[in-house]
Design an enzyme around this catalytic site. Structure first.
Site, short mmCIF file in Angstrom:
data_model
loop_
_atom_site.label_atom_id
_atom_site.label_comp_id
_atom_site.label_asym_id
_atom_site.label_seq_id
_atom_site.Cartn_x
_atom_site.Cartn_y
_atom_site.Cartn_z
N CYS A 60 0.79 -1.23 0.00
CA CYS A 60 0.00 0.00 0.00
C CYS A 60 0.83 1.29 0.00
O CYS A 60 0.49 2.22 -0.74
CB CYS A 60 -1.02 0.00 1.13
SG CYS A 60 -0.60 -0.92 2.59
N ARG A 80 6.95 -11.04 5.27
CA ARG A 80 6.47 -10.88 6.64
C ARG A 80 7.12 -11.91 7.55
O ARG A 80 7.24 -13.09 7.17
CB ARG A 80 4.94 -10.99 6.70
CG ARG A 80 4.25 -9.92 5.87
CD ARG A 80 2.75 -10.03 5.92
NE ARG A 80 2.13 -9.12 4.98
CZ ARG A 80 0.83 -9.08 4.70
NH1 ARG A 80 0.00 -9.93 5.31
NH2 ARG A 80 0.35 -8.22 3.83
N GLN A 121 1.01 -10.97 -3.53
CA GLN A 121 -0.41 -10.63 -3.41
C GLN A 121 -0.93 -10.06 -4.72
O GLN A 121 -0.22 -9.32 -5.42
CB GLN A 121 -0.61 -9.58 -2.32
CG GLN A 121 -0.31 -10.08 -0.92
CD GLN A 121 -0.60 -9.00 0.11
OE1 GLN A 121 -0.05 -7.91 0.06
NE2 GLN A 121 -1.49 -9.31 1.04
N ASP A 168 -2.68 -7.48 -5.32
CA ASP A 168 -3.02 -6.35 -4.45
C ASP A 168 -3.53 -5.16 -5.26
O ASP A 168 -2.93 -4.81 -6.28
CB ASP A 168 -1.77 -5.94 -3.68
CG ASP A 168 -2.08 -5.47 -2.28
OD1 ASP A 168 -3.26 -5.41 -1.92
OD2 ASP A 168 -1.12 -5.18 -1.55
N HIS A 207 -5.31 -1.08 -4.81
CA HIS A 207 -5.72 0.05 -3.97
C HIS A 207 -6.50 1.02 -4.84
O HIS A 207 -6.04 1.42 -5.91
CB HIS A 207 -4.49 0.72 -3.34
CG HIS A 207 -3.79 -0.20 -2.39
ND1 HIS A 207 -2.75 -1.01 -2.79
CD2 HIS A 207 -4.01 -0.47 -1.08
CE1 HIS A 207 -2.35 -1.74 -1.76
NE2 HIS A 207 -3.09 -1.44 -0.71
N LYS A 244 -12.62 -4.03 7.77
CA LYS A 244 -12.48 -4.85 6.56
C LYS A 244 -13.58 -5.91 6.47
O LYS A 244 -14.24 -6.25 7.46
CB LYS A 244 -11.11 -5.53 6.53
CG LYS A 244 -10.86 -6.50 7.69
CD LYS A 244 -9.51 -7.19 7.55
CE LYS A 244 -9.26 -8.16 8.71
NZ LYS A 244 -8.05 -8.98 8.52
N HIS A 299 -8.36 -0.87 0.20
CA HIS A 299 -7.38 -1.94 -0.01
C HIS A 299 -8.15 -3.19 -0.41
O HIS A 299 -9.19 -3.50 0.17
CB HIS A 299 -6.61 -2.25 1.27
CG HIS A 299 -5.97 -1.07 1.93
ND1 HIS A 299 -4.60 -0.93 2.04
CD2 HIS A 299 -6.49 0.02 2.53
CE1 HIS A 299 -4.32 0.19 2.69
NE2 HIS A 299 -5.46 0.78 3.00
#
Length: 642
Positions: free
Chosen positions: A340, A369, A387, A389, A391, A471, A517
């Site tokens: 992000c 991570r 991911q 991912d 945004h 979320k 997100h």
């Protein structure tokens, strides 16, 4: 004073003061009382033998429900602890909660448990159950509890932590006794051990106290408990089926990926066939995002540490991040745990107008991570993963429509991969968070409204939101009924504030965007791990790394096998020729074991007539099928969605 209860059907029940939950259940009906294991008043659970606190919304908890099984399993954990402490001199115990489908308890007996130990513990548990010992609740002062558990340091630490958390206002703790055994516990429990109908100890594992690698390592025993032997047998069958489907075993056998120790824990090496599967998944992701109005971006794997200070990750997420890297005497750099902040900087790289919104950025971004070694689990829980991912930066007035579109997008993707049963969780503000309370409330309301509009049933997960916003998590059920969390959507008012993001409004004023997100697969690795277990390795044709294997009967048929392979490859199929020294039968078994969607056998008659023998997955072999017809059948099985 009478106790007035409101029943689930809207009816009412009046009892004398001091009545118990069992009294209430009996008044409703004897069959319900026989099935009851606990009760609820205003969503607070009570033992059947405990006096009801007063009026309120009342419900009986029966064994064959999720709440009832939780009571069963919690009681089974106590019985297991009682057995262990009785069998092993000097043993001490830590915590023993009920978990999904079972329970565990952590012990210190000075060594690991053996299979023979588990057999002895199960036998002692059976004796305790047969004795039908009543569970009895007692409230103690903390001083009394500390004295009672003086020989059990982990229990003493728990009591001290309760004292520190509650302060002077909370001066008691509850314990449960059955005969000579006593355990620190809030309850509720079964009325007696004899109500524990069916249980099984399943495995052992090491577990650090409080999950902290600097604390003592304890020995954990896992078990399961159910309302009947039939329910237990069905669960044990599912467990065996889950072991058969384990993606770590199946994927390695199929030569898709491996987890070399030399790479490090939680890291995966993709082999050629696994890389083909991953490429097919990522190509699908790129196609669908492009067709839904997303712009692809790329961001680096590392970034300056101050970026993560601004985002709040170093304050709220540091325990899951790798240490700051010192490079060339410059400010420290951090391996990114999330994509992000990079997408935020792309938005911020120039002035933005309301006409550009919503701006949807998409990246197949690899993140890192730090996961504790005890929770790493193949592709499902890794330290490095990619991911899908996205945004979305939008005006607040656009949030509702975007969320609705996103939920439709999520369900479309999950259906494309073969899932059709969906559940949702709405996760709300955690204890540690960034941003204003009113913005959190607006974000949560927007997510709740989107779920309602989509017609998705959901549970509220209080306090489980990300530190920057609430979320929605979408869960699926796999082929054997297991629940997997995959997709997530998060509404974030906080990060646009943290990074001072702005756009020019229609009135030519500076306005703050809202950030959404969103990950559909969650991560490519985890998603494939779930798919492998859902399909037991027999992936849909479009994902199979080899879509057709061609088996020549003899060496003289190799040239024709190459012709067949060329024809199939020309229409986009992934093909291999089984040209080793094995027998035809062995080659066929290998192709079937490797779960290829189609196996073609070619011999003398096929060379002469331009045909093949064809065996599609799960079907019998057919001989003399024209090559063009066989190619069309295989192609139809392997068409990628969209």
């Amino acid at each position: 004073m009478a106790i007035k209860l409101t029943l689930p059907d809207g009816g009412s029940l009046e009892l004398e003061d001091g009545s118990t939950g069992l009294d209430a259940a009996r008044k409703i009906g004897p069959r319900l009382a026989d099935a009851a294991v606990a009760v609820k008043v205003d969503e607070v659970e009570y033992d059947l033998s405990r006096s009801l606190p007063g009026g309120g919304r009342f419900a009986v908890i029966t064994a064959a429900t999720d709440e009832g099984r939780h009571v069963l399993r919690h009681s089974a954990a106590h019985v297991m602890a009682q057995a262990v402490l009785g069998l092993f001199a000097g043993a001490t115990f830590a915590i023993g909660p009920a978990i999904e489908d079972g329970f565990y308890y952590d012990f210190d007996i000075g060594r690991p448990f053996t299979p023979e130990d588990l057999e002895a513990i199960e036998a002692r548990m059976a004796e305790i159950v047969a004795a039908d010992q009543p569970f009895e609740r007692q409230d103690l002062t903390k001083a009394e509890a500390l004295e009672l558990f003086a020989d059990h340091p982990f229990k003493s630490e728990i009591i001290q932590a309760v004292e520190e958390a509650e302060g002077a206002g909370g001066d008691t703790v509850s314990v449960y006794r059955n005969e000579s055994f006593v355990d620190l516990c809030r309850g509720p429990h079964l009325p007696s051990t004899g109500r524990l109908a069916a249980f099984k100890l399943t495995r052992t594992a090491g577990a650090y106290w409080r999950g902290d690698e600097s604390r003592p390592q304890l020995q954990r025993i896992y078990g399961t408990a159910w309302e009947s032997q039939a329910a237990l047998d069905a669960y044990l069958h599912r467990l065996e089926e889950a072991r058969r489907r384990d993606h770590r075993k199946v994927g390695v056998e199929l030569d898709y990926y491996s987890f070399p120790d030399e790479l490090g824990s939680g890291l995966v090496a993709w082999h050629p066939k696994g890389a083909l599967i991953r490429t097919a998944m990522e190509d699908y992701s790129r196609r669908t995002h492009q067709s839904h109005g997303y712009s692809a971006v790329f961001t680096p794997h590392i970034a300056r540490s101050h970026l993560w200070e601004t985002s709040g990750h170093l304050s709220f997420y540091a325990e899951n991040m790798y240490p700051v890297l010192e490079l060339d005497d410059e400010e420290g750099y951090v391996l990114k745990p999330m994509n992000c902040p990079g997408h935020i900087l792309i938005f911020k790289s120039r002035s933005r107008s309301y006409r550009e919104l919503p701006l949807r950025l998409f990246e197949l971004g690899t993140v890192y991570r730090y996961e504790r070694s005890g929770v790493i689990h193949g592709l499902l829980r890794a330290r490095g993963f990619t991911q899908d991912d996205s945004h979305i930066f939008c005006m607040e007035s656009q949030v509702g429509a975007e969320l609705q579109s996103l939920l439709d997008f999520v369900l479309m993707v999950l259906r494309d991969f073969g899932f059709d049963t969906f559940e949702a969780d709405l996760s709300t503000k955690p204890e540690k968070y960034v941003g204003r309370d009113d913005l959190w409330e607006r974000a949560t309301d927007a997510l709740r409204a989107a779920l309602g509009n989509a017609g998705l049933t959901y549970e509220v997960a209080e306090g489980e939101g990300a530190f920057y916003g609430p979320k929605i998590d979408i869960h699926v059920r796999d082929a054997i009924g297991r629940r997997w969390q995959l997709s997530t959507l998060q509404v974030d008012f906080g990060q646009p504030d943290n990074f001072d993001l702005e756009y020019a409004s229609a009135e030519n004023t500076r306005a703050r965007p809202v950030m959404i997100h969103r990950a559909l697969m969650g991560s490519v690795e985890r998603f494939l791990g779930v798919l492998m277990e859902h399909y037991a390795g027999a992936l849909p044709g479009w994902l199979s790394p080899v879509q057709a294997t061609i088996v020549p009967v003899a060496d003289r048929h190799h040239d024709y096998a190459a012709v067949v392979a060329t024809a199939l490859a020309a229409i986009g199929l992934r093909v291999e020729i089984a040209d080793g020294d094995d027998t035809v039968g062995e080659k066929l078994r290998t192709a079937i074991t490797h779960k290829h969607p189609a196996v073609l056998v070619v011999g003398d008659s096929d060379v002469a007539s331009g045909t093949v023998g064809i065996r599609l997955r799960g079907e019998d072999e057919r001989r003399g099928v024209p090559l063009a017809e066989a190619a069309a059948e295989i192609a139809a099985l392997c068409v990628p969605p969209r």
